[in-house]
Design an enzyme around this catalytic site. Structure first.
Site, PDB file in Angstrom:
ATOM      1  N   CYS A 136       0.793  -1.219   0.000  1.00 23.70           N
ATOM      2  CA  CYS A 136       0.000   0.000   0.000  1.00 23.70           C
ATOM      3  C   CYS A 136       0.829   1.274   0.000  1.00 23.70           C
ATOM      4  CB  CYS A 136      -0.930   0.001   1.194  1.00 23.70           C
ATOM      5  SG  CYS A 136      -0.052  -0.293   2.738  1.00 23.70           S
ATOM      6  N   GLN A 163       2.649   6.927   6.651  1.00 23.62           N
ATOM      7  CA  GLN A 163       1.779   5.750   6.707  1.00 23.62           C
ATOM      8  C   GLN A 163       1.031   5.666   8.036  1.00 23.62           C
ATOM      9  OE1 GLN A 163       5.099   3.371   4.177  1.00 23.62           O
ATOM     10  NE2 GLN A 163       3.507   2.051   4.980  1.00 23.62           N
ATOM     11  N   GLY A 167      -2.078   0.523   8.882  1.00 21.59           N
ATOM     12  CA  GLY A 167      -1.276  -0.254   7.932  1.00 21.59           C
ATOM     13  C   GLY A 167      -0.513  -1.371   8.631  1.00 21.59           C
ATOM     14  N   ARG A 269       6.153   5.943   9.540  1.00 23.55           N
ATOM     15  CA  ARG A 269       4.863   5.757  10.219  1.00 23.55           C
ATOM     16  C   ARG A 269       4.525   7.040  10.970  1.00 23.55           C
ATOM     17  NH1 ARG A 269       2.023   1.781   8.880  1.00 23.55           N
ATOM     18  NH2 ARG A 269       3.526   0.192   9.507  1.00 23.55           N
ATOM     19  N   HIS A 276      -2.892   6.287   3.799  1.00 22.41           N
ATOM     20  CA  HIS A 276      -1.459   6.547   3.647  1.00 22.41           C
ATOM     21  C   HIS A 276      -1.235   7.712   2.677  1.00 22.41           C
ATOM     22  CE1 HIS A 276      -0.667   3.069   5.910  1.00 22.41           C
ATOM     23  NE2 HIS A 276      -0.017   2.312   5.050  1.00 22.41           N
TER      24      HIS A 276
HETATM   25  N1  HSE Z   1       3.068  -2.456   5.006  1.00 20.81           N
HETATM   26  C1  HSE Z   1       2.047  -1.470   5.071  1.00 20.81           C
HETATM   27  C2  HSE Z   1       2.158  -0.691   6.338  1.00 20.81           C
HETATM   28  C3  HSE Z   1       0.692  -2.052   4.982  1.00 20.81           C
HETATM   29  O1  HSE Z   1       2.861  -1.127   7.249  1.00 20.81           O
HETATM   30  O2  HSE Z   1       1.566   0.365   6.436  1.00 20.81           O
HETATM   31  C4  HSE Z   1       0.553  -3.155   4.001  1.00 20.81           C
HETATM   32  O3  HSE Z   1       0.820  -2.832   2.674  1.00 20.81           O
END
Ligand code: HSE
Length: 377
Positions: A136, A163, A167, A269, A276
């Site tokens: 994503c 993100q 997620g 993050r 996202h």
């Molecule tokens: N790996 C992504 C995340 C979610 O940690 O936000 C999955 O695609």
């Protein structure tokens, strides 16, 4: 057709099932649903459209083998555990996987229907049985900037992601919210009272975030009141696994040889709940005006929501609150960069639980079912 769902109560699984219910998929397509669990086999199922009373065992190869299609929204660890055993046991049905476990295999298509439905259709017609959703952090931008990719205009892209906690999974959303609550609850100063001394308030918040009671069991560090510039495994070459996926998956999704389009950046993050974002700097193969690029982006596909590059529109429509729970991918902040006359900045944001995870799985499931419906007719 018999469709087995594994991991349907997790973050992506529950979004997928809810969307299939709200779109009437189970009735419209005469899907016989079977629900498998990795931890609660034998427990009662409360879903009204299940074809059986109790949860099936997600590790039982004989039961999985009865399915025409398996949709797994479990982790890559699950797929790595069962997939080869299942195929070795003679399973010849479809395996649709949300995780990264199968994505880069030659016999697997990374499905992202707004941009590669032709590759999906060709694969189904030619006997491909493995399909995976993409990562994503990149797929939402591929949908948002589809027009530029389709016109073969992108030479390379730097992407900096923002993100959301969801997620990482359901437990992480809960932890972010607990962290937020902890900062408010453990503070000795009334945050809502504007008469307090600002430095005292900031110091107190800082101490709360660093105190022992602040919950970090899942993230292992603070997210609320902070950011985490690392997602997924450390590849020990300066990159995270999440960052490595972007270029490899993007080229495969478009059916291009590896490294045709160069994509790199940092995955971060942030303390948002859902959707996202990507801040992208891209080098194009042609020097185009902003008006020309805007037109191409707008014509990408029906999910692109172009946001004019001004403060009011950006604040209103280019953020996770605007896109969460929708299929829109907002694309905005498009401007020429001072770094070079073929370099441009752009920002994309979309719901990573919908187009970023569950919706590509749903679309490929429907494509397979439609393919067989047409053959039967
Ligand atoms: N790996 C992504 C995340 C979610 O940690 O936000 C999955 O695609």
């Amino acid at each position: 057709m018999k469709v087995g769902f594994v991991g349907f109560r997790g973050m992506v699984g529950s979004v997928l099932i809810n969307r299939m219910i709200s779109e009437g998929d189970f009735k419209a397509h005469n899907i016989q649903t079977y629900f498998f669990s990795t931890s609660q086999a034998g427990n009662k199922i409360t879903l009204p459209f299940a074809t059986h009373d109790t949860l099936l065992d997600a590790y039982n190869i004989d039961e999985l083998k009865q399915m025409d299609i398996i949709v797994s929204t479990q982790s890559g660890t699950y797929t790595n555990t069962v997939f080869e055993n299942l195929r070795n046991a003679g399973y010849n049905g479809y395996y649709i996987d949300a995780s990264s476990a199968l994505r880069m295999r030659d016999d697997t298509i990374i499905a992202l229907s707004p941009v590669n439905q032709d590759i999906i259709n060709h694969g189904i017609q030619n006997g491909i049985k493995n399909f995976a959703g993409g990562n994503c952090s990149i797929t939402l931008s591929l949908i948002g900037l589809h027009g530029l990719f389709r016109e073969n205009l992108i030479k390379n892209m730097s992407m900096m992601t923002y993100q959301a906690a969801s997620g990482a999974g359901a437990l992480y959303v809960r932890e972010l919210l607990k962290q937020m609550a902890y900062v408010v609850d453990s503070n000795h100063i009334d945050i809502m009272n504007d008469d307090t001394t600002i430095l005292d308030l900031m110091n107190n918040v800082g101490m709360s975030i660093k105190s022992d009671g602040y919950p970090i069991d899942n993230f292992k560090t603070q997210l609320a009141g902070s950011v985490i510039p690392w997602i997924d495994m450390d590849l020990n070459d300066g990159s995270s696994k999440e960052e490595e996926k972007a270029e490899a998956e993007a080229n495969k999704i478009f059916g291009l040889p590896p490294q045709t389009i160069k994509i790199d950046g940092l995955c971060i993050r942030v303390g948002t709940v859902r959707s996202h974002c990507n801040a992208i700097t891209m080098q194009l193969k042609e020097k185009l005006s902003i008006g020309e690029i805007e037109k191409i982006i707008k014509h990408g596909n029906q999910w692109v929501h172009y946001v004019p590059n001004n403060k009011t529109s950006t604040m209103d429509e280019l953020n996770p609150i605007y896109t969460s729970n929708t299929l829109n991918i907002s694309v905005g902040r498009l401007k020429k960069s001072t770094l070079g006359d073929d370099i441009y900045h752009v920002f994309t944001v979309g719901d990573q639980l919908l187009w970023g995870a569950s919706e590509p799985l749903r679309q490929v499931l429907l494509s397979i079912i439609n393919f067989f419906d047409k053959k039967v007719r």
